[in-house]
Design an enzyme around this catalytic site. Structure first.
Site, PDB file in Angstrom:
ATOM      1  N   LYS A  79     -34.915  23.365  37.422  1.00 25.04           N
ATOM      2  CA  LYS A  79     -35.417  24.180  36.302  1.00 25.04           C
ATOM      3  C   LYS A  79     -36.795  23.675  35.866  1.00 25.04           C
ATOM      4  O   LYS A  79     -37.688  24.454  35.577  1.00 25.04           O
ATOM      5  CB  LYS A  79     -34.447  24.111  35.117  1.00 25.04           C
ATOM      6  CG  LYS A  79     -34.975  24.855  33.895  1.00 25.04           C
ATOM      7  CD  LYS A  79     -33.923  25.016  32.831  1.00 25.04           C
ATOM      8  CE  LYS A  79     -33.634  23.740  32.075  1.00 25.04           C
ATOM      9  NZ  LYS A  79     -34.697  23.388  31.102  1.00 25.04           N
ATOM     10  N   ASP A  80     -36.945  22.345  35.833  1.00 23.19           N
ATOM     11  CA  ASP A  80     -38.239  21.759  35.472  1.00 23.19           C
ATOM     12  C   ASP A  80     -39.070  21.658  36.755  1.00 23.19           C
ATOM     13  O   ASP A  80     -39.289  20.587  37.311  1.00 23.19           O
ATOM     14  CB  ASP A  80     -38.019  20.388  34.821  1.00 23.19           C
ATOM     15  CG  ASP A  80     -37.255  20.513  33.518  1.00 23.19           C
ATOM     16  OD1 ASP A  80     -37.730  21.230  32.631  1.00 23.19           O
ATOM     17  OD2 ASP A  80     -36.164  19.930  33.407  1.00 23.19           O
TER      18      ASP A  80
ATOM     19  N   HIS B 109     -26.914  18.302  33.180  1.00 23.16           N
ATOM     20  CA  HIS B 109     -27.042  16.853  33.436  1.00 23.16           C
ATOM     21  C   HIS B 109     -25.841  16.355  34.239  1.00 23.16           C
ATOM     22  O   HIS B 109     -25.974  15.530  35.136  1.00 23.16           O
ATOM     23  CB  HIS B 109     -27.087  16.068  32.113  1.00 23.16           C
ATOM     24  CG  HIS B 109     -28.285  16.365  31.263  1.00 23.16           C
ATOM     25  ND1 HIS B 109     -28.202  17.051  30.079  1.00 23.16           N
ATOM     26  CD2 HIS B 109     -29.583  16.048  31.436  1.00 23.16           C
ATOM     27  CE1 HIS B 109     -29.408  17.156  29.547  1.00 23.16           C
ATOM     28  NE2 HIS B 109     -30.269  16.559  30.343  1.00 23.16           N
TER      29      HIS B 109
ATOM     30  N   MET C 101     -32.969  12.568  28.644  1.00 22.76           N
ATOM     31  CA  MET C 101     -33.345  12.266  27.258  1.00 22.76           C
ATOM     32  C   MET C 101     -32.128  12.504  26.360  1.00 22.76           C
ATOM     33  O   MET C 101     -32.273  12.730  25.154  1.00 22.76           O
ATOM     34  CB  MET C 101     -34.527  13.137  26.835  1.00 22.76           C
ATOM     35  CG  MET C 101     -35.758  12.844  27.703  1.00 22.76           C
ATOM     36  SD  MET C 101     -37.326  13.243  26.911  1.00 22.76           S
ATOM     37  CE  MET C 101     -37.137  14.982  26.670  1.00 22.76           C
ATOM     38  N   GLY C 102     -30.931  12.475  26.942  1.00 25.79           N
ATOM     39  CA  GLY C 102     -29.711  12.653  26.153  1.00 25.79           C
ATOM     40  C   GLY C 102     -29.474  14.119  25.832  1.00 25.79           C
ATOM     41  O   GLY C 102     -29.986  15.003  26.505  1.00 25.79           O
TER      42      GLY C 102
ATOM     43  N   SER D 134     -30.086  23.931  28.659  1.00 31.30           N
ATOM     44  CA  SER D 134     -31.174  23.080  28.187  1.00 31.30           C
ATOM     45  C   SER D 134     -30.723  22.428  26.891  1.00 31.30           C
ATOM     46  O   SER D 134     -29.996  23.050  26.100  1.00 31.30           O
ATOM     47  CB  SER D 134     -32.413  23.932  27.908  1.00 31.30           C
ATOM     48  OG  SER D 134     -33.312  23.221  27.087  1.00 31.30           O
ATOM     49  N   SER D 135     -31.192  21.210  26.654  1.00 28.08           N
ATOM     50  CA  SER D 135     -30.855  20.529  25.404  1.00 28.08           C
ATOM     51  C   SER D 135     -31.463  21.259  24.213  1.00 28.08           C
ATOM     52  O   SER D 135     -31.060  21.058  23.070  1.00 28.08           O
ATOM     53  CB  SER D 135     -31.379  19.099  25.432  1.00 28.08           C
ATOM     54  OG  SER D 135     -30.878  18.456  26.576  1.00 28.08           O
TER      55      SER D 135
ATOM     56  N   VAL E  41     -28.192  24.866  36.337  1.00 28.65           N
ATOM     57  CA  VAL E  41     -26.855  25.292  35.899  1.00 28.65           C
ATOM     58  C   VAL E  41     -27.055  26.262  34.730  1.00 28.65           C
ATOM     59  O   VAL E  41     -27.900  26.030  33.866  1.00 28.65           O
ATOM     60  CB  VAL E  41     -26.012  24.071  35.460  1.00 28.65           C
ATOM     61  CG1 VAL E  41     -24.623  24.503  34.999  1.00 28.65           C
ATOM     62  CG2 VAL E  41     -25.899  23.090  36.619  1.00 28.65           C
TER      63      VAL E  41
ATOM     64  N   ASP F 106     -23.960  20.601  30.762  1.00 26.53           N
ATOM     65  CA  ASP F 106     -23.394  20.607  32.115  1.00 26.53           C
ATOM     66  C   ASP F 106     -24.452  20.458  33.205  1.00 26.53           C
ATOM     67  O   ASP F 106     -24.131  20.046  34.320  1.00 26.53           O
ATOM     68  CB  ASP F 106     -22.583  21.891  32.349  1.00 26.53           C
ATOM     69  CG  ASP F 106     -21.264  21.842  31.577  1.00 26.53           C
ATOM     70  OD1 ASP F 106     -20.945  20.779  31.000  1.00 26.53           O
ATOM     71  OD2 ASP F 106     -20.569  22.876  31.538  1.00 26.53           O
TER      72      ASP F 106
HETATM   73  O1  PAF Z   1     -36.377  15.986  32.305  1.00 24.13           O
HETATM   74  C1  PAF Z   1     -36.223  15.132  31.419  1.00 24.13           C
HETATM   75  O2  PAF Z   1     -35.190  15.071  30.728  1.00 24.13           O
HETATM   76  C2  PAF Z   1     -37.334  14.143  31.134  1.00 24.13           C
HETATM   77  O3  PAF Z   1     -38.590  14.744  31.287  1.00 24.13           O
HETATM   78  C3  PAF Z   1     -37.227  12.857  31.941  1.00 24.13           C
HETATM   79  C4  PAF Z   1     -37.349  13.124  33.445  1.00 24.13           C
HETATM   80  C5  PAF Z   1     -35.901  12.178  31.657  1.00 24.13           C
HETATM   81  C6  PAF Z   1     -38.358  11.894  31.567  1.00 24.13           C
HETATM   82  O4  PAF Z   1     -38.316  11.545  30.224  1.00 24.13           O
END
Ligand code: PAF
Length: 288
Positions: free
Chosen positions: A149-150, A37, A30-31, A185-186, A176, A35
């Site tokens: 983490k998720d 990502h 989700m942008g 986390s964002s 990370v 690090d």
């Molecule tokens: O983990 C995330 O950033 C979001 O839940 C995902 C998997 C991109 C879905 O929108």
């Protein structure tokens, strides 16, 4: 790096990669990249010939419109980071491209979506499964990468892929962390300096739990120490603590005789700017 705004653009990019005989790994985001990502991208580059990423702040997984509005949006910086990381193309759709007019199809893992994190955020995992299913259908990658983490999100995605016979591999990638242990986390950028300083309590509580489990503690004792440590931090409000059998995703109890996952979440900040942080740890039985 190709920037694709439409389904047709990204499909033509992937068709080109396929025509060159290249395998494709997918990293969905989700942008607001950090690090964590980029670790997903690095892992994907190691396993597949080309990496395609996505940036889409998915409205259907947010229960609360304020949380959706407050979600950081940093597209230009994100694209530069993906380009520097060697990504072949990034899909950046508008909401209308992902959810066409009259859209009415949803994907839901009926048991998992309502448990634990899903019980306090109704509809969240339905939104995640639906958008991830769409992204898999659009890109049709050989493999896709998600952070451990998720923890429940990863379980939901694995379940969906199994149940719907989706022809791709799902790779879970280790969390990370910042130098003080806070999981990247964002949402971390929304913390005040004081809350940022308090937030590593989640990682410290999980470290303590892991050490206790290594000495033979039960699930109940592990839960007790986590609760005590998080509740002792005045800036944190414990939001969720669930310890599940990693295989069946059901509440675990007693001695740790098979892998268990700890899912921990806490809120920080004032009522008009609450930031929910999550962290996770998987414990394996002693001697396993
Ligand atoms: O983990 C995330 O950033 C979001 O839940 C995902 C998997 C991109 C879905 O929108």
């Amino acid at each position: 790096m190709h920037i694709c705004r439409t389904v047709a653009d990204v499909r033509s990019l992937v068709a080109g990669l396929r025509a060159e005989g290249r395998s494709v790994g997918l990293v969905t985001t989700m942008g607001a990249l950090h690090d964590g990502h980029l670790a997903l991208v690095a892992e994907a580059r190691g396993l597949y010939d080309a990496v395609v990423t996505t940036i889409f702040v998915n409205p259907t997984q947010f229960g609360n419109p304020q949380d959706l509005d407050a979600y950081p949006r940093t597209e230009a910086e994100d694209l530069a980071k993906f380009e520097a990381a060697g990504v072949a193309g990034c899909f950046v759709p508008e909401v209308g491209e992902m959810y066409p007019d009259g859209d009415e199809t949803i994907v839901e893992t009926t048991r998992l979506a309502g448990l634990f994190h899903g019980a306090v955020r109704p509809g969240h995992f339905r939104g995640v499964a639906t958008v991830v299913c769409k992204l898999f259908n659009i890109v049709q990658p050989d493999g896709a990468f998600f952070g451990q983490k998720d923890y429940q999100q990863l379980a939901v995605i694995r379940r969906m892929v199994t149940d719907l016979h989706m022809p791709l591999a799902i790779h879970g990638v280790a969390t990370v962390r910042e130098a003080d242990g806070l999981a990247m986390s964002s949402r971390n950028v929304r913390l005040s300096p004081e809350d940022r300083a308090a937030a590593p309590v989640l990682a410290r509580a999980l470290d303590a739990a892991e050490a206790l489990a290594a000495r033979g503690a039960t699930v109940e004792e592990v839960a007790g120490v986590i609760r005590e440590m998080v509740e002792a931090e005045p800036r944190a409000t414990l939001a969720g603590l669930d310890i599940v059998d990693a295989g069946r995703f059901l509440p675990a109890s007693g001695p740790v005789t098979s892998p268990v996952g700890i899912m921990l979440s806490a809120e920080f900040g004032p009522p008009d700017n609450r930031v929910l942080l999550i962290d996770q740890r998987e414990l394996t039985p002693q001697g396993a």
